[in-house]
Each structure stands twice: as C-alpha cells, then as structure tokens.
Design an enzyme around this catalytic site. Structure first.
Site, mmCIF file in Angstrom:
data_model
loop_
_atom_site.group_PDB
_atom_site.id
_atom_site.type_symbol
_atom_site.label_atom_id
_atom_site.label_comp_id
_atom_site.label_asym_id
_atom_site.label_seq_id
_atom_site.Cartn_x
_atom_site.Cartn_y
_atom_site.Cartn_z
ATOM 1 N N HIS A 111 0.859 -1.189 0.000
ATOM 2 C CA HIS A 111 0.000 0.000 0.000
ATOM 3 C C HIS A 111 0.893 1.236 0.000
ATOM 4 O O HIS A 111 2.047 1.197 0.454
ATOM 5 C CB HIS A 111 -0.886 0.012 1.246
ATOM 6 C CG HIS A 111 -1.947 -1.034 1.240
ATOM 7 N ND1 HIS A 111 -2.973 -1.047 2.147
ATOM 8 C CD2 HIS A 111 -2.147 -2.118 0.439
ATOM 9 C CE1 HIS A 111 -3.766 -2.067 1.919
ATOM 10 N NE2 HIS A 111 -3.279 -2.737 0.885
ATOM 11 N N GLU B 41 0.983 3.839 1.862
ATOM 12 C CA GLU B 41 1.502 4.204 3.175
ATOM 13 C C GLU B 41 2.680 3.323 3.573
ATOM 14 O O GLU B 41 3.697 3.804 4.090
ATOM 15 C CB GLU B 41 0.420 4.069 4.256
ATOM 16 C CG GLU B 41 -0.830 4.862 3.985
ATOM 17 C CD GLU B 41 -1.928 4.017 3.354
ATOM 18 O OE1 GLU B 41 -1.833 3.699 2.149
ATOM 19 O OE2 GLU B 41 -2.883 3.688 4.033
ATOM 20 N N CYS C 192 -5.945 1.502 6.207
ATOM 21 C CA CYS C 192 -6.496 0.219 6.645
ATOM 22 C C CYS C 192 -5.814 -0.183 7.962
ATOM 23 O O CYS C 192 -4.915 0.500 8.445
ATOM 24 C CB CYS C 192 -6.266 -0.845 5.573
ATOM 25 S SG CYS C 192 -4.525 -1.328 5.385
ATOM 26 N N CYS D 205 -1.895 -0.710 7.600
ATOM 27 C CA CYS D 205 -1.144 0.538 7.495
ATOM 28 C C CYS D 205 -1.196 1.327 8.800
ATOM 29 O O CYS D 205 -0.198 1.912 9.216
ATOM 30 C CB CYS D 205 -1.679 1.372 6.340
ATOM 31 S SG CYS D 205 -1.398 0.598 4.721
#
Length: 152
Positions: free
Chosen positions: A56, A58, A86, A89
C-alpha cells in the site's frame, strides 16, 4: 503559511502520487511522509505490480523513509494519504511512531481511522498518533470513483 495551508499543499502532492498509481493500473492511493516541512518519502499503491498485498502507498512511504533514515522509528513525521488507512497501514504507522496522519477520503469498507475500526483511538497503545480526516476528500474520492467506474 498556516498548518492548514501546508496540509493542503502536501495532500496535493499525495494526490499526484495517487494519479501515478491510476496510470500504472493500481488503485489510486498516494502517500507523502513529511518531517519539518520537507518530504522525506513519497509512494503510491503497488500491490498488483509488486505482487505484494502489503504494498500500500503508506507502507511503501514508511519503508522508503525508514531505509533512508536507517531507523524503523519515524518520530516527528506527518503522513498524508489520499484514502483512510487500513488496519495494516495504521498498525505500521503506530509502530513507526508517526506523529500525525492526514487523510483524504474515508474508506467505509476497510478504514481503520474511524470508518470501520478506530485503531488510533485505543488508549492502551503506547504511542498516540493524531488523526485528521477529510482533507480534500472530494477530489481524493473522485479519483477512486473514476478508477473503479472504468474497471466495471
């Protein structure tokens, strides 16, 4: 420049990263990690191209900064991300000791900063990260809507 103006400026940089993700065929999420007014890392989603469910935006921004800093702790930083983080993260941000997270669009399916879960509000966690949601949320959300509209 006020903090709100700086936040908007850095969120625009995260939006540019999200646009790069869309061009690459990835879900358009972008992230920028900032310390003392300077961008120390930037990334966009790459789980499809990297064959990595943890890639992701992040996570990639945190990894890049940690490698550059030679430290897995990133105190004094603010992470700007176009979509509510999420659980994965959010956990990484807490472990990295990120001071503040500013996100754009809420994520009603997997958001862990208040939409589905609120990991950051747990007082039992030894590090507290400040959360600010809704920064340029319409533009951030529109990137996602446009991306998924093309896919359907």
């Amino acid at each position: 420049m006020t903090q709100a103006e700086l936040d908007r400026q850095f969120m625009q940089q995260a939006i540019e990263q999200a646009k790069l993700a869309a061009i690459a065929g990835e879900v358009p999420v972008g992230a920028i990690l900032v310390r003392d007014g300077e961008i120390i890392s930037r990334a966009f989603n790459k789980p499809i191209s990297n064959h990595d469910p943890s890639a992701h935006a992040e996570m990639l921004a945190l990894r890049e900064a940690a490698l550059n800093e030679e430290n897995y702790r990133l105190p004094g930083t603010t992470l700007y991300v176009t979509l509510e983080p999420c659980a994965m993260c959010s956990g990484a941000m807490l472990h990295a000791r990120v001071d503040r997270v500013v996100y754009g669009a809420p994520d009603p399916k997997t958001g862990a900063a208040g939409s589905v879960l609120d990991i950051f509000s747990s007082k039992q966690i030894n590090h507290q990260t400040a959360i600010e949601g809704g920064m340029i949320s319409e533009e951030c959300g529109q990137l996602l809507r446009d991306f998924f509209k093309e896919r359907r």
